[in-house]
Design a protein around this motif. Structure first.
Motif, PDB file in Angstrom:
ATOM      1  N   HIS B  32       0.845  -1.194   0.000  1.00 22.66           N
ATOM      2  CA  HIS B  32       0.000   0.000   0.000  1.00 22.66           C
ATOM      3  C   HIS B  32       0.877   1.239   0.000  1.00 22.66           C
ATOM      4  O   HIS B  32       2.012   1.195   0.451  1.00 22.66           O
ATOM      5  N   PRO B  34       0.818   4.425   2.046  1.00 24.19           N
ATOM      6  CA  PRO B  34       0.076   4.980   3.178  1.00 24.19           C
ATOM      7  C   PRO B  34      -0.310   6.443   2.960  1.00 24.19           C
ATOM      8  O   PRO B  34      -1.228   6.947   3.593  1.00 24.19           O
ATOM      9  N   VAL B  35       0.405   7.108   2.064  1.00 26.08           N
ATOM     10  CA  VAL B  35       0.131   8.527   1.846  1.00 26.08           C
ATOM     11  C   VAL B  35      -1.265   8.727   1.236  1.00 26.08           C
ATOM     12  O   VAL B  35      -2.006   9.601   1.641  1.00 26.08           O
ATOM     13  N   ALA B 103       5.866  13.533  -4.356  1.00 29.87           N
ATOM     14  CA  ALA B 103       4.644  12.896  -3.834  1.00 29.87           C
ATOM     15  C   ALA B 103       4.059  11.935  -4.857  1.00 29.87           C
ATOM     16  O   ALA B 103       3.627  10.840  -4.521  1.00 29.87           O
ATOM     17  N   TRP B 125      11.254   1.924  -0.467  1.00 32.01           N
ATOM     18  CA  TRP B 125      10.742   2.377  -1.749  1.00 32.01           C
ATOM     19  C   TRP B 125      11.879   2.429  -2.753  1.00 32.01           C
ATOM     20  O   TRP B 125      13.011   2.767  -2.380  1.00 32.01           O
TER      21      TRP B 125
END
Lengths: 407, 133
Positions: B32, B34-35, B103, B125
């Motif tokens: 997932h 989370p952001v 982002a 990541w």
């Protein structure tokens, strides 16, 4: 070349007058003054890219996130962390120590264990362990200090055994100024399987601190004592410890997935940073670290040794004045705590203030240390990057005024 | 209009390739973001250390879903060793999204994170393997 006048120009507040006299600010151990670079960085955040961090797709949020995370990396490098993920933003050093007590301590300490602190700790490195001791029932042991203000290392060796799971010790006493032998303490603590938490609130602002060279496990420090803003500090800890520790506070930003039944935690460092953080303050913290790095921590330390040497010499010539702590400037930070025969420290501080000289009077959040030296309180003058010999002269002149009033 | 909402991306979003499940998958992994809550699940069937088949499903923004679709096409038939060396830059180039902001880059790289975490346990990541950058 350490250009003290150029440095002082960077601190707007140093230009002001108090009671008609140029300010002599000798209370940096309580909180340091802030340079323009810090003030302007925070101002720029609010004027140009104020937005919440991490969840935003829009430009302002991207910029705020980059500034917030960029500051973390520079602060982490400043103490030579292995990774910026080991650097957790907190409100201050106090919260950093409480975080360790509430998470690592609560999970790992049992009634059979002991925690070793010292007699020269600030209340922030005493009370969290007492609170936890009262809940868990472990033994809280205290290393005494010697008459001349050093840690009693023979007693330390005696008190350190396999039952000790944590040594919580200040790097630099906020009253005595004593710099403790952290590398030696860490080596001995690790040999019996104990971890080492260092209160770096006074050392990180004033001298080079390298968490890898010291080989410690936790380091707590505050931005506001190192040219940065109030409201933000940091906990550095070894990554494997942080990964095993449960979260401190629950809320937004610290989660991976949330359902109404259970939640999973975000990666480091966010696991320990619930809620909207102090963004402007983090930006200011980063600017403060840049400011200090540009001056060079070795240069700052050398300047403070010189000023402290000068101050100890000058103060020791004031009749009736007794200094606490080590007399060798190289063994201590830029602090001079003293008592003056027949005059209470609060009266000294008031008269000094009338002369434009700002010092601190009281127990300095170290009541056990006051009891140890059998004084109700002390007067403390503390120095920083901007302190000059002329200011020490002004302090001594003002002390002669005190003596005249109470003669 | 932003240049990454091109027909190529929208086509993969509207008509995702290799979407579905593999009941007899050798590797099955989900991650997932989370952001924003994007989710991608991948099933992989291996033969002789090659990706014989790959299916994915999940939900999220155009970029995350199109990225999973495009990545599945890129790696199908490739060896596990080749995929290990597949860089984030190669995926972003394939997507035509070399200029994504920090982002949104997570949206584009979620699929690669799922793939690499499933294949060889990458935990960070893809854009954070160097933590100081």
């Amino acid at each position: 070349m350490y250009n003290i006048e150029a440095i002082r120009q960077q601190f707007p507040v140093l230009q002001r007058r108090v009671h008609g006299k140029p300010l002599v600010y000798l209370d940096s151990a309580a909180t340091s003054q802030k340079p323009l670079a810090v003030i302007e960085a925070m101002d720029r955040y609010y004027r140009e890219y104020n937005a919440n961090v991490h969840r935003g797709v829009h430009t302002l949020s991207e910029e705020a996130t980059a500034a917030y995370e960029g500051a973390r990396k520079r602060i982490a490098r400043f103490i030579n962390a292995r990774s910026p993920r080991e650097l957790i933003y907190t409100r201050n050093a106090t919260e950093a120590i409480n975080l360790v007590a509430a998470t690592w301590g609560r999970t790992n300490l049992t009634p059979n264990d002991a925690v070793l602190i010292t007699e020269m700790e600030h209340h922030s490195n005493i009370v969290p362990w007492q609170l936890l001791r009262d809940q868990i029932g472990f033994e809280l042991r205290v290393v005494p200090v010697t008459d001349d203000g050093y840690l009693d290392m023979e007693a330390f060796d005696r008190l350190l055994d396999e039952r000790v799971k944590l040594v919580a010790v200040t790097h630099m006493s906020n009253v005595l100024g004593t710099i403790n032998p952290i590398a030696e303490i860490a080596r001995k603590a690790h040999a019996v399987g104990a971890l080492v938490l260092v209160d770096g609130a006074q050392s990180v602002p004033h001298m080079p601190v390298d968490v890898q060279a010291l080989d410690i496990d936790f380091l707590a420090f505050s931005a506001h004592k190192m040219a940065g803003p109030t409201g933000i500090g940091a906990l550095w800890a070894r990554r494997d410890l942080l990964e095993a520790m449960p979260p401190y506070m629950g809320g937004g930003d610290m989660i991976a997935l949330v359902t109404l039944e259970r939640s999973t935690w975000a990666d480091l460092p966010y696991k320990f940073e619930a809620g909207t953080p102090a963004i402007a303050e983090a930006v200011g913290f980063g600017a403060a670290v840049d400011f200090l790095s540009a001056l060079g921590m070795e240069n700052i330390r050398a300047h403070e040794i010189e000023i402290t040497e000068y101050a100890l010499e000058a103060l020791s010539e004031v009749p009736g004045l007794r200094l606490l702590g080590p007399r060798k400037a190289a063994d201590k930070g830029g602090v001079a705590a003293f008592v003056l025969d027949g005059v209470h420290p609060h009266d000294i501080a008031s008269i000094l203030d009338a002369e434009g000289v700002a010092v601190r009077a009281g127990h300095h959040c170290a009541q056990p240390l006051m009891q140890r030296y059998n004084v109700p309180a002390t007067t403390r003058a503390s120095f920083y990057v901007y302190t000059t010999r002329e200011e020490i002269d002004r302090l001594v002149e003002a002390l002669h005024v005190v003596r005249k009033v109470f003669a | 209009m932003l240049d990454f909402y091109r027909e190529f991306i929208l086509d993969h979003y509207r008509h995702p390739r290799n979407k579905g499940e593999l009941p007899d998958a050798d590797i099955s992994h989900e991650e997932h973001n989370p952001v924003c809550g994007d989710r991608i699940h991948m099933d992989i069937k291996l033969e002789n250390d090659h990706i014989a088949d790959i299916k994915w499903h999940g939900e999220g923004c155009t970029i995350s879903q199109a990225s999973a679709s495009i990545l599945s096409e890129m790696v199908k038939g490739k060896s596990v060793e080749e995929v290990r060396h597949l860089s984030k830059e190669e995926l972003l180039e394939q997507l035509g999204m070399e200029t994504l902001t920090p982002a949104r880059i997570k949206c584009a790289l979620l699929s690669l994170k799922v793939l690499k975490a499933g294949l060889y346990g990458l935990t960070s990541w893809p854009d954070e393997e160097d933590e100081w950058n």
